[in-house]
Design a protein around this motif. Structure first.
Motif, PDB file in Angstrom:
ATOM      1  N   UNK A 236       0.825  -1.211   0.000  1.00 32.57           N
ATOM      2  CA  UNK A 236       0.000   0.000   0.000  1.00 32.57           C
ATOM      3  C   UNK A 236       0.860   1.263   0.000  1.00 32.57           C
ATOM      4  N   UNK A 237       1.930   1.265   0.804  1.00 30.64           N
ATOM      5  CA  UNK A 237       2.797   2.449   0.829  1.00 30.64           C
ATOM      6  C   UNK A 237       3.598   2.584  -0.470  1.00 30.64           C
ATOM      7  N   UNK A 238       3.943   1.465  -1.098  1.00 28.05           N
ATOM      8  CA  UNK A 238       4.601   1.537  -2.401  1.00 28.05           C
ATOM      9  C   UNK A 238       3.673   2.152  -3.439  1.00 28.05           C
ATOM     10  N   UNK A 239       2.405   1.759  -3.427  1.00 30.95           N
ATOM     11  CA  UNK A 239       1.426   2.363  -4.336  1.00 30.95           C
ATOM     12  C   UNK A 239       1.304   3.861  -4.066  1.00 30.95           C
ATOM     13  N   UNK A 240       1.344   4.242  -2.792  1.00 36.48           N
ATOM     14  CA  UNK A 240       1.297   5.666  -2.451  1.00 36.48           C
ATOM     15  C   UNK A 240       2.490   6.416  -3.001  1.00 36.48           C
ATOM     16  N   UNK A 241       3.677   5.811  -2.920  1.00 42.90           N
ATOM     17  CA  UNK A 241       4.877   6.436  -3.494  1.00 42.90           C
ATOM     18  C   UNK A 241       4.753   6.587  -5.004  1.00 42.90           C
ATOM     19  N   UNK A 245      -2.895   6.748  -4.597  1.00 43.80           N
ATOM     20  CA  UNK A 245      -3.167   6.957  -3.180  1.00 43.80           C
ATOM     21  C   UNK A 245      -4.466   6.392  -2.666  1.00 43.80           C
ATOM     22  N   UNK A 246      -5.260   5.757  -3.526  1.00 44.99           N
ATOM     23  CA  UNK A 246      -6.561   5.255  -3.088  1.00 44.99           C
ATOM     24  C   UNK A 246      -6.459   4.267  -1.919  1.00 44.99           C
ATOM     25  N   UNK A 247      -5.585   3.253  -1.986  1.00 44.57           N
ATOM     26  CA  UNK A 247      -5.529   2.308  -0.856  1.00 44.57           C
ATOM     27  C   UNK A 247      -5.120   2.974   0.454  1.00 44.57           C
ATOM     28  N   UNK A 248      -4.091   3.813   0.410  1.00 47.26           N
ATOM     29  CA  UNK A 248      -3.612   4.454   1.627  1.00 47.26           C
ATOM     30  C   UNK A 248      -4.653   5.407   2.195  1.00 47.26           C
ATOM     31  N   UNK A 249      -5.352   6.137   1.310  1.00 47.11           N
ATOM     32  CA  UNK A 249      -6.365   7.081   1.761  1.00 47.11           C
ATOM     33  C   UNK A 249      -7.534   6.349   2.410  1.00 47.11           C
ATOM     34  N   UNK A 250      -7.883   5.168   1.873  1.00 46.01           N
ATOM     35  CA  UNK A 250      -9.018   4.429   2.424  1.00 46.01           C
ATOM     36  C   UNK A 250      -8.693   3.820   3.783  1.00 46.01           C
ATOM     37  N   UNK A 251      -7.402   3.733   4.118  1.00 44.52           N
ATOM     38  CA  UNK A 251      -6.996   3.186   5.413  1.00 44.52           C
ATOM     39  C   UNK A 251      -7.042   4.244   6.512  1.00 44.52           C
ATOM     40  N   UNK A 252      -7.124   5.513   6.143  1.00 44.16           N
ATOM     41  CA  UNK A 252      -7.151   6.576   7.147  1.00 44.16           C
ATOM     42  C   UNK A 252      -8.573   6.746   7.676  1.00 44.16           C
ATOM     43  N   UNK A 253      -8.683   7.294   8.859  1.00 41.81           N
ATOM     44  CA  UNK A 253      -9.997   7.475   9.453  1.00 41.81           C
ATOM     45  C   UNK A 253     -10.482   6.212  10.144  1.00 41.81           C
ATOM     46  N   UNK A 254     -11.759   6.170  10.397  1.00 43.07           N
ATOM     47  CA  UNK A 254     -12.348   5.043  11.121  1.00 43.07           C
ATOM     48  C   UNK A 254     -12.721   3.926  10.156  1.00 43.07           C
TER      49      UNK A 254
END
Length: 437
Positions: A236-241, A245-254
């Motif tokens: 997920x962080x590799x995709x963010x790099x 950013x969709x996977x990393x963004x969906x992991x934030x919040x509740x």
């Protein structure tokens, strides 16, 4: 080892793709920073589950007209910055790619915009007549595809376009000459774009939207296996790099699922979260400690840059981005630095979240740190997410600060390498900048 890493980064940064990418993202820095501030404003103030909205009870203080006006403006500015960021990115990517090879950069940028808009139309055609363009290809979280399209169009102009000669004053005759000279590469670019659009339409491809990564995200959210969670976190962080950013963004919040609900139910019944059934849920570890809502690595980089004070422009960007980054709006700095597709930061972006998660898991298993199970308000500062997620446990407040300090210390050698790399990439421009100062 350090010399090898430095030489590798220099070699990569000298490739045309990375050259054009870095220039494009830095050029788009003002748009990204502006978007991050309005995203911050919307998340904190004009969202019903926002932090400031709930703390100060803004539903009772602000009139409906003022609240709706603020929500309209902030949401609208987020849409015109981050919502169509791919259009800006593909335009400048094509421009800078064509400029590297001394081709007509403006015409290349125009062709790239046409291609990405057609692909976006093809991706949404037949699904909703009210939305002619699919948002996933145009948003900042899908900027990787925009950069690839811009680079490919720039390469078409490199191969088929004529050498462009800059003139100080362009009259109508010269502009007409430019347009005719760019007909062939523009037509070829559009043909290739149409072919790609037809493939997307016929196969009903889901290009870089959140649904494309449902399996990875769902598995990351529900796994209680630490090794699997760390592996998925690296993906997920590799995709963010890369700029996806969709996977990393969906992991934030509740995160709401059966496992988080069971943990929360246990905590409510027993008054604490020390012995919840699922202690190492991937969603809890990566959001609370791995990335701290996305701010962990970015905030650590800003701290190091402000302490170093080697480059006034970078320092100004760090200061400008400090407020939104502190409240989990990191895209402005990630674009302006840039962190996205920067070979220098690939190792820390991959490794540091894993170190944070592993240390947090050890602290949880040793009964030093309780498990974060409680819902988090939107816009909560990343470093405070574990504190609120454990219902105010003080160890969960101190522990992220320790992780932040550790991340900053581990990032210091990377920042020092970056300071040595920049003059080696553009020695002439570096000299000109220093002369102007």
């Amino acid at each position: 080892m350090i010399d090898f890493f430095t030489r590798t980064v220099v070699w990569l940064r000298q490739r045309s793709f990375f050259q054009a990418t870095q220039r494009t993202l830095v050029m788009l820095m003002p748009i990204a920073v502006l978007g991050s501030y309005f995203q911050l404003l919307f998340d904190l103030v004009f969202s019903p589950n926002g932090l400031i909205y709930n703390i100060f009870g803004l539903d009772k203080i602000l009139s409906d007209h003022l609240w709706y006006a603020g929500s309209f403006v902030s949401r609208g500015m987020v849409q015109v910055t981050f919502g169509v960021f791919g259009v800006y990115a593909t335009y400048f990517m094509a421009r800078y790619t064509a400029r590297i090879y001394r081709r007509d950069s403006t015409m290349a940028g125009m062709a790239a915009v046409l291609v990405i808009l057609f692909c976006s139309y093809a991706s949404s055609s037949g699904r909703d007549s009210r939305m002619p363009f699919t948002a996933s290809l145009l948003q900042v979280d899908g900027v990787f595809i925009a950069l690839i399209i811009g680079y490919c169009v720039g390469q078409v102009f490199h191969l088929l376009g004529k050498r462009y000669v800059l003139v100080k004053r362009e009259n109508v005759k010269w502009i007409r000459h430019r347009a005719w000279a760019s007909v062939l590469p523009m037509v070829v670019s559009l043909i290739l774009g149409i072919i790609l659009g037809v493939i997307i339409y016929e196969l009903q491809l889901k290009m870089l939207n959140s649904a494309s990564f449902n399996e990875i995200v769902s598995r990351m959210q529900t796994t209680n296996n630490l090794a699997e969670g760390m592996l998925l976190s690296a993906v997920i962080t590799l995709l963010g790099w890369l700029g996806i950013g969709y996977p990393l963004r969906s992991m934030s919040g509740t995160i709401n699922n059966a496992y988080t609900a069971e943990n929360l139910t246990y905590a409510l019944h027993h008054g604490n979260s020390w012995n919840v059934p699922y202690k190492f849920l991937g969603s809890s570890l990566i959001n609370n400690y791995g990335t701290m809502g996305g701010t962990s690595i970015v905030l650590a980089i800003i701290v190091v840059l402000l302490l170093r004070q080697k480059n006034h422009e970078i320092e100004a960007l760090a200061l400008l981005s400090l407020l939104p980054v502190a409240f989990s709006s990191t895209l402005g700095f990630a674009v302006g630095m840039p962190l996205i597709l920067n070979p220098l930061f690939i190792l820390p972006i991959l490794v540091l979240p894993l170190i944070n998660m592993l240390l947090a898991a050890c602290a949880i298993s040793l009964h030093i740190l309780p498990v974060s199970v409680y819902p988090i308000l939107k816009g909560t500062p990343g470093i405070l997410i574990p504190f609120f997620g454990t219902n105010g446990d003080w160890v969960a407040l101190v522990f992220p600060i320790i992780l932040l300090v550790l991340d900053a210390c581990l990032l210091l050698p990377i920042i020092k390498i970056g300071e040595k790399i920049e003059p080696r990439l553009n020695p002439e421009q570096e000299g000109a900048i220093n002369a102007q100062k």
